[in-house]
Design a protein around this motif. Sequence first.
Motif, PDB file in Angstrom:
ATOM      1  N   LYS A  81       5.728   6.758  -4.507  1.00  0.00           N
ATOM      2  CA  LYS A  81       5.074   5.858  -3.662  1.00  0.00           C
ATOM      3  C   LYS A  81       3.645   6.086  -3.716  1.00  0.00           C
ATOM      4  N   THR A  82       3.144   7.224  -3.457  1.00  0.00           N
ATOM      5  CA  THR A  82       1.666   7.492  -3.489  1.00  0.00           C
ATOM      6  C   THR A  82       1.246   7.213  -4.732  1.00  0.00           C
ATOM      7  N   THR A  83       1.583   7.696  -5.720  1.00  0.00           N
ATOM      8  CA  THR A  83       1.095   7.396  -7.095  1.00  0.00           C
ATOM      9  C   THR A  83       0.945   5.906  -7.337  1.00  0.00           C
ATOM     10  N   TRP A 102       3.569  16.416  -0.066  1.00  0.00           N
ATOM     11  CA  TRP A 102       4.237  15.254   0.402  1.00  0.00           C
ATOM     12  C   TRP A 102       3.756  14.657   1.411  1.00  0.00           C
ATOM     13  N   THR A 103       3.826  13.602   1.241  1.00  0.00           N
ATOM     14  CA  THR A 103       3.111  12.395   2.223  1.00  0.00           C
ATOM     15  C   THR A 103       3.659  12.856   3.606  1.00  0.00           C
ATOM     16  N   SER A 104       3.187  12.899   4.809  1.00  0.00           N
ATOM     17  CA  SER A 104       3.682  13.077   5.968  1.00  0.00           C
ATOM     18  C   SER A 104       3.302  12.094   7.097  1.00  0.00           C
ATOM     19  N   ARG A 241       0.257   0.066   2.758  1.00  0.00           N
ATOM     20  CA  ARG A 241       0.577   1.144   3.278  1.00  0.00           C
ATOM     21  C   ARG A 241       1.525   1.880   2.657  1.00  0.00           C
ATOM     22  N   ASP A 242       1.387   3.254   2.785  1.00  0.00           N
ATOM     23  CA  ASP A 242       2.091   4.294   2.104  1.00  0.00           C
ATOM     24  C   ASP A 242       2.818   4.957   2.930  1.00  0.00           C
ATOM     25  N   THR A 243       3.963   5.284   3.054  1.00  0.00           N
ATOM     26  CA  THR A 243       4.915   5.847   4.107  1.00  0.00           C
ATOM     27  C   THR A 243       5.257   7.221   3.635  1.00  0.00           C
TER      28      THR A 243
END
Length: 685
Positions: A81-83, A102-104, A241-243
């Motif tokens: 997702k983030t990439t 990891w995205t928190s 929006r990144d989750t």
Amino acid sequence: MNAEAKLAAPADGRPPQTGLLRSAYAGLGEFAARMRRLESAVDDLGTADGDTTHLAARKLKRQIREFEPTVTMIGQVKAGKTTLVNAMIGWPDLLPADINPWTSVVTSLHLDPAARGAATKAKFRFFDEEEWGRLLNRGGRIGELASRAGAHKELEKVRAQLEAMREKSRQRLGQKFELLMGQEHEYGFFDEELIQRYVCLGDDIGDEAGAETQQGRFADITKSADLYLGQSELPHRLCIRDTPGVNDTFMIREQITVNAIRESRLCVVVLSAHQTLSTVDMALIRLISNIRSREVIIFVNRIDELGEPVREAEEIRQSIVATLKALNGPEDAQIIFGSAYWASHALSGQFDKLGAASGKALVEWAEHHVDAAAPGSVAETIWRMSGIPALCDAISERIVAGEGGEFEERILRAAGNLANGLAAQREVAARRIGGGAVKPVARADLGREIDAIAARATHRLETKLAALVTDLDQRLAGSRQSFLGRATASLIKHLELYGDNEVWSYDPTGLRLLLRSGYRVFTTKAVKAGEEIYAAAAAEIRDLYIGAFGLDEAAVDLAAPMVPRPPPPVILGSTIALDVKGNWWTSWWRRRRGYQAFAEEFSGLIEAETEPFLASLRADHAVPYAAAVKLALGDFIEGQRAHLLDLADQTDVEIGRLKERAAKPDAAREDRFQAAMTLLSEYRA
Ligand SMILES: Nc1nc2c(ncn2[C@@H]2O[C@H](COP(=O)(O)OP(=O)(O)OP(=O)(O)O)[C@@H](O)[C@H]2O)c(=O)[nH]1
Ligand SMILES: [Mg+2]
């Protein structure tokens, strides 16, 4: 140099803009141009005389300026997702995406074509005590669920993990920990390092890094991040929006995902090509099954890792379609294949670093997908193969047809009503100056008439909505009851046939369907009631223009406002004990003895598990929605009150003043005003 001082130096590590984004988001171009024209028309109307007009125009203009469609990325941990988000904003390394971090945090990237590159800004919000406590103490929903299903061992494990996390954060942040709760940090800039401190957990918890960097890590307690950046290649503002990824151990994040979906009109489900449709993916599909197909895009990422991307992609597509169907999901959701990895290389221009396997996959994919008629540079071709332009295009198209289109309609109606008020004023003034008979209208009398209209409409709306909410309660309770009846009957039958050695399970899909359709009945009726009552109020107000001021029927063009959109029941997709078949269910089953105990405890379990659904559909969905529908009616009537009272003044202002105003018209202003009126009437035709 200490950490804070180092961070204070802006270091915009952004790659040069390559034009790749410009073509990807071209689909938003026309919409953006229409909004600009609308904004300048509103501006021109606002230059007309009168405070009411001024204020109304300013308010509309602000709404247009601030309009920011949002798209939310959701998916399993490490789907990319983030990439992908980084590729979609043309800044490959902005948000940290790596094997470890990891995205928190829910990170909203606010892209604004008008803001200059330097006009960046960052805002980080921390959890408050209560949210934090809820997350940790009860072990999140998974904890409640585990305890209800009787999975005490699993629960202990989750608790222990969370407790360890909490301890680490306390150590790391020291005394700051309590102080920071519920706070916000703002910066007039951001760079990769700053973001890393706030949004990413790593696997390095408890590592030997120096005290200084440990002190600076806020990610454990950050709840959300907002990053504002200029992006001149975009035609219109956009929020991406990144989750945090959802995974098995930390299902606490499911609630974060549920909220993120609810708050955004469009969501992209990111799946990983080499491992699609895991249990987590199924849980995600369950969540999105409660929103409309048009509001979901499925992006299958990481196709660069497939050995035979063309053949395998087709298989993946078929299995996704079958799963969507089986789970009553949005069957015709668009599915796009691609690779954020390829996109990053296209953006950075480092084609030689693709790697052999990825390069081979790219060649195979390109052979099947490159359109010979659309030549381009290497970067453009890889960019196209990455699927990002297709994704951005799909997003643009959905925005124009959905959230953007609705917004445009809302603004058009409001601007049209503003124009209507102005036209009425001019008509009254012209008649008086021309010596025609205009009956003076007293403000107080007119005010009373408007009060009466408002009271009637509000009362009708309140009564109707209250009845619909009661109806919803009954319908939901009835659905739960009938599901319980059927499930228990199946349970008893199972026990009679097989005894309690064989584990029985029951699919909760039917329950969700029933609850969803109950809620849909509510929303459909509430929207319809809103439309009818809004239209009736608008008609009565229109009659006032005609009756009280003697205006021509044909000249009064008043539109009812739009009824707000009801929130989708995403909550219904949350995991409940019945979904968790595997070990927990077996252990619940093993611990029961006797048919009666089974049936009673099963009822109790279902009651407890579904109570949050029922409660939330009422308290977080239906009731606030009813309030929003009432609020929009009130806003409309109050706006009209101001116009009508202005008009009353016009009937009895001293004639000399009217003549004076009419005598020295500003020609340029008048032209713009007329052009704006024409534009609006064309738009509305
Ligand atoms: N080969 C390949 N790797 C990718 C792709 N997209 C992401 N990755 C890699 O996968 C890893 C995880 O990527 P992220 O973007 O952090 O994934 P995420 O979904 O945001 O992960 P969480 O935030 O932990 O949920 C990183 O090492 C990325 O470089 C892709 O398209 N192909
Ligand atoms: Mg991430």
